[in-house]
Write a protein that holds these residues in place. Structure first.
Motif, PDB file in Angstrom:
ATOM      1  N   THR A   1      11.792  -8.621   2.534  1.00 23.28           N
ATOM      2  CA  THR A   1      10.907  -9.530   1.899  1.00 23.28           C
ATOM      3  C   THR A   1       9.572  -8.876   1.483  1.00 23.28           C
ATOM      4  N   VAL A   2       8.850  -8.388   2.338  1.00 22.71           N
ATOM      5  CA  VAL A   2       7.627  -7.673   1.871  1.00 22.71           C
ATOM      6  C   VAL A   2       7.821  -6.513   0.875  1.00 22.71           C
ATOM      7  N   ARG A   3       8.915  -5.802   1.076  1.00 24.90           N
ATOM      8  CA  ARG A   3       9.095  -4.699   0.122  1.00 24.90           C
ATOM      9  C   ARG A   3       9.648  -5.117  -1.285  1.00 24.90           C
ATOM     10  N   ALA A   4      10.386  -6.448  -1.330  1.00 27.29           N
ATOM     11  CA  ALA A   4      10.712  -6.874  -2.538  1.00 27.29           C
ATOM     12  C   ALA A   4       9.499  -7.380  -3.422  1.00 27.29           C
ATOM     13  N   LEU A   5       8.687  -8.100  -2.388  1.00 23.81           N
ATOM     14  CA  LEU A   5       7.418  -8.749  -3.083  1.00 23.81           C
ATOM     15  C   LEU A   5       6.558  -7.672  -3.695  1.00 23.81           C
ATOM     16  N   ALA A   6       6.424  -6.457  -2.640  1.00 23.66           N
ATOM     17  CA  ALA A   6       5.519  -5.063  -3.329  1.00 23.66           C
ATOM     18  C   ALA A   6       6.328  -4.658  -4.607  1.00 23.66           C
ATOM     19  N   LEU A   7       7.581  -4.793  -4.626  1.00 24.31           N
ATOM     20  CA  LEU A   7       8.044  -4.016  -6.111  1.00 24.31           C
ATOM     21  C   LEU A   7       7.693  -5.295  -6.996  1.00 24.31           C
ATOM     22  N   LEU A   8       7.922  -6.609  -6.818  1.00 21.64           N
ATOM     23  CA  LEU A   8       7.285  -7.233  -7.968  1.00 21.64           C
ATOM     24  C   LEU A   8       5.971  -7.300  -8.370  1.00 21.64           C
ATOM     25  N   SER A   9       5.149  -7.016  -7.379  1.00 22.54           N
ATOM     26  CA  SER A   9       3.467  -6.547  -7.479  1.00 22.54           C
ATOM     27  C   SER A   9       3.550  -5.396  -8.422  1.00 22.54           C
ATOM     28  N   ALA A  10       4.603  -4.619  -8.490  1.00 25.87           N
ATOM     29  CA  ALA A  10       4.346  -3.346  -9.449  1.00 25.87           C
ATOM     30  C   ALA A  10       5.040  -3.514 -10.655  1.00 25.87           C
ATOM     31  N   LEU A  11       5.413  -4.711 -10.902  1.00 20.17           N
ATOM     32  CA  LEU A  11       6.167  -4.858 -12.370  1.00 20.17           C
ATOM     33  C   LEU A  11       5.148  -6.051 -13.264  1.00 20.17           C
ATOM     34  N   PRO A  12       4.290  -5.379 -13.846  1.00 23.29           N
ATOM     35  CA  PRO A  12       3.517  -6.148 -14.741  1.00 23.29           C
ATOM     36  C   PRO A  12       3.998  -7.120 -15.197  1.00 23.29           C
ATOM     37  N   LEU A  13       5.161  -7.358 -16.167  1.00 20.18           N
ATOM     38  CA  LEU A  13       5.345  -8.197 -17.046  1.00 20.18           C
ATOM     39  C   LEU A  13       6.248  -9.415 -16.110  1.00 20.18           C
ATOM     40  N   VAL A  14       6.908  -8.851 -15.426  1.00 26.48           N
ATOM     41  CA  VAL A  14       7.788  -9.852 -14.382  1.00 26.48           C
ATOM     42  C   VAL A  14       6.712 -10.833 -13.701  1.00 26.48           C
ATOM     43  N   LYS A  15       5.758 -10.125 -12.960  1.00 27.46           N
ATOM     44  CA  LYS A  15       4.674 -11.018 -12.051  1.00 27.46           C
ATOM     45  C   LYS A  15       3.959 -11.661 -12.920  1.00 27.46           C
ATOM     46  N   ARG A  16       3.668 -11.325 -14.328  1.00 27.03           N
ATOM     47  CA  ARG A  16       2.799 -12.362 -15.262  1.00 27.03           C
ATOM     48  C   ARG A  16       3.566 -13.640 -15.553  1.00 27.03           C
ATOM     49  N   LEU A  17       4.772 -13.252 -15.578  1.00 24.48           N
ATOM     50  CA  LEU A  17       5.782 -14.513 -16.127  1.00 24.48           C
ATOM     51  C   LEU A  17       5.915 -15.325 -15.064  1.00 24.48           C
ATOM     52  N   LEU A  18       6.102 -14.696 -13.826  1.00 29.89           N
ATOM     53  CA  LEU A  18       6.400 -15.802 -12.767  1.00 29.89           C
ATOM     54  C   LEU A  18       4.998 -16.301 -12.349  1.00 29.89           C
ATOM     55  N   HIS A  19       4.050 -15.984 -12.335  1.00 25.97           N
ATOM     56  CA  HIS A  19       2.536 -16.266 -12.205  1.00 25.97           C
ATOM     57  C   HIS A  19       2.251 -17.473 -13.098  1.00 25.97           C
TER      58      HIS A  19
ATOM     59  N   ALA B   1      -7.544  -0.398   2.425  1.00 26.12           N
ATOM     60  CA  ALA B   1      -8.342  -0.136   1.329  1.00 26.12           C
ATOM     61  C   ALA B   1      -7.947   0.518   0.413  1.00 26.12           C
ATOM     62  N   ARG B   2      -7.116   1.815   0.430  1.00 31.07           N
ATOM     63  CA  ARG B   2      -6.514   2.159  -0.911  1.00 31.07           C
ATOM     64  C   ARG B   2      -5.715   1.079  -1.661  1.00 31.07           C
ATOM     65  N   ARG B   3      -4.888   0.263  -1.135  1.00 32.30           N
ATOM     66  CA  ARG B   3      -4.319  -0.507  -1.976  1.00 32.30           C
ATOM     67  C   ARG B   3      -5.168  -1.745  -2.599  1.00 32.30           C
ATOM     68  N   LEU B   4      -6.109  -2.253  -1.784  1.00 32.69           N
ATOM     69  CA  LEU B   4      -7.070  -3.252  -2.246  1.00 32.69           C
ATOM     70  C   LEU B   4      -7.710  -2.920  -3.446  1.00 32.69           C
ATOM     71  N   ARG B   5      -7.943  -1.437  -3.538  1.00 30.75           N
ATOM     72  CA  ARG B   5      -8.691  -0.971  -4.795  1.00 30.75           C
ATOM     73  C   ARG B   5      -8.005  -0.954  -6.006  1.00 30.75           C
ATOM     74  N   ARG B   6      -6.804  -1.144  -5.931  1.00 36.09           N
ATOM     75  CA  ARG B   6      -5.962  -1.106  -7.050  1.00 36.09           C
ATOM     76  C   ARG B   6      -6.111  -2.280  -8.283  1.00 36.09           C
ATOM     77  N   THR B   7      -6.124  -2.114  -9.321  1.00 40.59           N
ATOM     78  CA  THR B   7      -6.359  -3.135 -10.231  1.00 40.59           C
ATOM     79  C   THR B   7      -5.262  -4.313 -10.352  1.00 40.59           C
ATOM     80  N   ARG B   8      -5.803  -5.589 -10.261  1.00 38.65           N
ATOM     81  CA  ARG B   8      -4.844  -6.694 -10.020  1.00 38.65           C
ATOM     82  C   ARG B   8      -4.379  -6.966 -11.359  1.00 38.65           C
ATOM     83  N   GLY B   9      -3.008  -7.265 -11.560  1.00 39.45           N
ATOM     84  CA  GLY B   9      -2.686  -7.640 -12.823  1.00 39.45           C
ATOM     85  C   GLY B   9      -2.612  -9.302 -12.987  1.00 39.45           C
TER      86      GLY B   9
END
Length: 357
Positions: free
Chosen positions: A22-40, A129-137
């Motif tokens: 589940t975490v891996r699937a959500l991490a993949l979702l986090s990396a898909l800008p259009l899909v996560k924006r639509l879901l959000h 910390a490296r992950r948290l520095r990423r720009t949030r979509g």
């Protein structure tokens, strides 16, 4: 539909394997800008009546995901896209560690509960910390929960927490000191005020020194005696903390060793919340977690004085749309009761804060 899939399929697989998938699937979702924006756009809380402000941070809705799911800050955006008002990542330790031996995660389906003895398995503060520095979509409030590295002796605990805080506090919307997990030997001993005071004071110095001053909270166990709950509340006020998260998992149960979460924790978690509210009034932000399953539970915690509510096990049994569904139900309930904002609900059945110590 989800309940059928869970009962017929998911429960047949190892609980930790499903968790990692589940975490891996959500991490993949986090990396898909259009899909996560639509879901959000579709699932996240957008009703202005649900907005809550706490310790200078604005939350789109009161229900968030408790620490323990996203241990490495890998999928916060994906979680937020499914309807959570905030995501608390961790518990993260200064140094990477594998956690306790497997098996270490167990479902108690009939009791709608989970037992875990994970042991703060995570890749360490620098990796998070490296992950948290990423720009949030997508907009997401991210709290960071920190704990003690297992191999660090108790006399070096303060320095260990400070090391984690220095890495993570500047990147967190709020920071949580976790001294209440039952799965790191000796950790709960740090809840004694004599040990907790120097620890919290040192971490607070770090949090206060970040560019935006990171709010600091402490997370406590449900197994504390009532007088110890009072003592921690008094200490939090003395040190100028921003809030208390109540409660972590309980060790007062039968069966596998580890911390029990879910429905059996509901009563004690609510008791601790009410005791804290009676002690501190509205001078601290109270975050209630433990046995939260549905909109009635969230509503009850808000009435009792919680500004924010968190769940985790309720999501396991409620399905991926659990948080979004509860936020929609909260929107309807706020209006049905004639309130303009959910803020009007907070503490409505709690003792008058003027009578708190």
């Amino acid at each position: 539909m989800y309940r059928l899939v869970f009962m017929q399929v998911l429960r047949r697989f190892d609980a930790e394997a499903v968790h990692h998938l589940t975490v891996r699937a959500l991490a993949l979702l986090s990396a898909l800008p259009l899909v996560k924006r639509l879901l959000h756009r579709s699932l996240a809380p957008h009703d202005p009546a649900l907005r809550v402000s706490a310790f200078g941070v604005h939350f789109p809705g009161p229900l968030g995901l408790a620490a323990g799911f996203d241990k490495d800050a890998a999928c916060a955006e994906g979680v937020a896209a499914l309807g959570f008002g905030h995501v608390e990542v961790g518990t993260i330790t200064a140094h990477a560690q594998p956690g306790n031996p497997r098996p270490r995660l167990f479902r108690l389906v009939g009791r709608r509960a989970v037992i875990n003895r994970m042991g703060f398995n995570n890749a360490g503060a620098a990796a998070a910390a490296r992950r948290l520095r990423r720009t949030r979509g997508v907009p997401v409030v991210v709290g960071v929960n920190i704990g003690k590295t297992k191999v660090v002796p108790e006399q070096e605990a303060v320095a260990d927490y400070v090391a984690a805080a220095k890495e993570l506090a500047p990147l967190a919307d709020y920071l949580v000191v976790n001294v209440s997990s039952p799965n790191t030997p000796g950790l709960r001993d740090l809840q004694a005020v004599s040990k907790l005071r120097p620890l919290l004071a040192a971490v607070k110095d770090v949090a206060d020194g970040t560019p935006r001053r990171t709010p600091l909270l402490v997370k406590i166990a449900p197994d504390l005696a009532d007088e110890d709950v009072d003592a921690v509340a008094d200490l939090a006020l003395e040190l100028g903390l921003d809030g208390i998260i109540a409660t972590n998992t309980t060790i007062r149960h039968e069966g596998e060793t580890g911390g029990l979460s879910g429905r059996p924790l509901k009563g004690r978690s609510l008791e601790v919340l009410r005791r804290l509210r009676a002690r501190v009034g509205d001078r601290l932000t109270l975050v209630s977690v433990g046995g939260v399953e549905d909109v009635d539970d969230v509503w009850e915690r808000l009435l009792a004085g919680a500004t924010l509510v968190q769940g985790y096990t309720g999501w396991v049994y409620g399905g991926p749309l659990w948080a979004s569904r509860i936020h929609r139900q909260l929107s309807r309930r706020v209006r049905r009761h004639g309130f303009a904002s959910i803020i009007e609900v907070i503490g409505r059945t709690a003792p008058d804060s003027r009578h708190a110590r």
